[in-house]
Design a protein around this motif. Structure first.
Motif, PDB file in Angstrom:
ATOM      1  N   ASN A   7       0.829  -1.199   0.000  1.00 36.56           N
ATOM      2  CA  ASN A   7       0.000   0.000   0.000  1.00 36.56           C
ATOM      3  C   ASN A   7       0.868   1.257   0.000  1.00 36.56           C
ATOM      4  O   ASN A   7       0.617   2.197  -0.755  1.00 36.56           O
ATOM      5  N   HIS A   8       1.925   1.255   0.824  1.00 34.00           N
ATOM      6  CA  HIS A   8       2.846   2.404   0.866  1.00 34.00           C
ATOM      7  C   HIS A   8       3.557   2.569  -0.478  1.00 34.00           C
ATOM      8  O   HIS A   8       3.716   3.696  -0.968  1.00 34.00           O
ATOM      9  N   ILE A   9       3.974   1.472  -1.065  1.00 34.38           N
ATOM     10  CA  ILE A   9       4.658   1.534  -2.356  1.00 34.38           C
ATOM     11  C   ILE A   9       3.718   2.059  -3.430  1.00 34.38           C
ATOM     12  O   ILE A   9       4.104   2.901  -4.239  1.00 34.38           O
ATOM     13  N   ASN A  10       2.478   1.606  -3.439  1.00 32.50           N
ATOM     14  CA  ASN A  10       1.505   2.093  -4.434  1.00 32.50           C
ATOM     15  C   ASN A  10       1.258   3.595  -4.279  1.00 32.50           C
ATOM     16  O   ASN A  10       1.174   4.320  -5.278  1.00 32.50           O
ATOM     17  N   LYS A  11       1.156   4.066  -3.039  1.00 30.50           N
ATOM     18  CA  LYS A  11       0.983   5.506  -2.814  1.00 30.50           C
ATOM     19  C   LYS A  11       2.208   6.281  -3.294  1.00 30.50           C
ATOM     20  O   LYS A  11       2.095   7.356  -3.874  1.00 30.50           O
TER      21      LYS A  11
END
Length: 86
Positions: A7-11
């Motif tokens: 999720n952090h990487i996608n953001k």
């Protein structure tokens, strides 16, 4: 990689694409060591970025994504390395 890390990487990818004026975002493929044919942390080919994630901290993965997004942007805009100022 956990779903929270993903999720952090996608953001991060969304933010980086916005900052680099990349639209649409390229496909980013996450691979393990055994799938890493280029023997590098990442590479860009056409409209796809491949990033190795095995045994790497998420911050290192994001740094590789940022590096490859710059290559992607330059390729799509026809900018060659010799055209960039140091």
């Amino acid at each position: 990689m956990s779903s929270t890390q993903m999720n952090h990487i996608n953001k991060f990818v969304q933010l980086a694409c916005r900052e680099l004026n990349i639209n649409p975002a390229p496909k980013i493929k996450f691979v393990g060591s055994s799938e890493n044919k280029m023997n590098a942390f990442g590479h860009t080919k056409g409209k796809e970025i491949t990033v190795r994630v095995t045994n790497r901290h998420p911050v290192d993965i994001m740094r590789t994504i940022a590096h490859e997004l710059v290559h992607y942007r330059n390729n799509t805009k026809g900018i060659k390395l010799s055209d960039q100022s140091a």
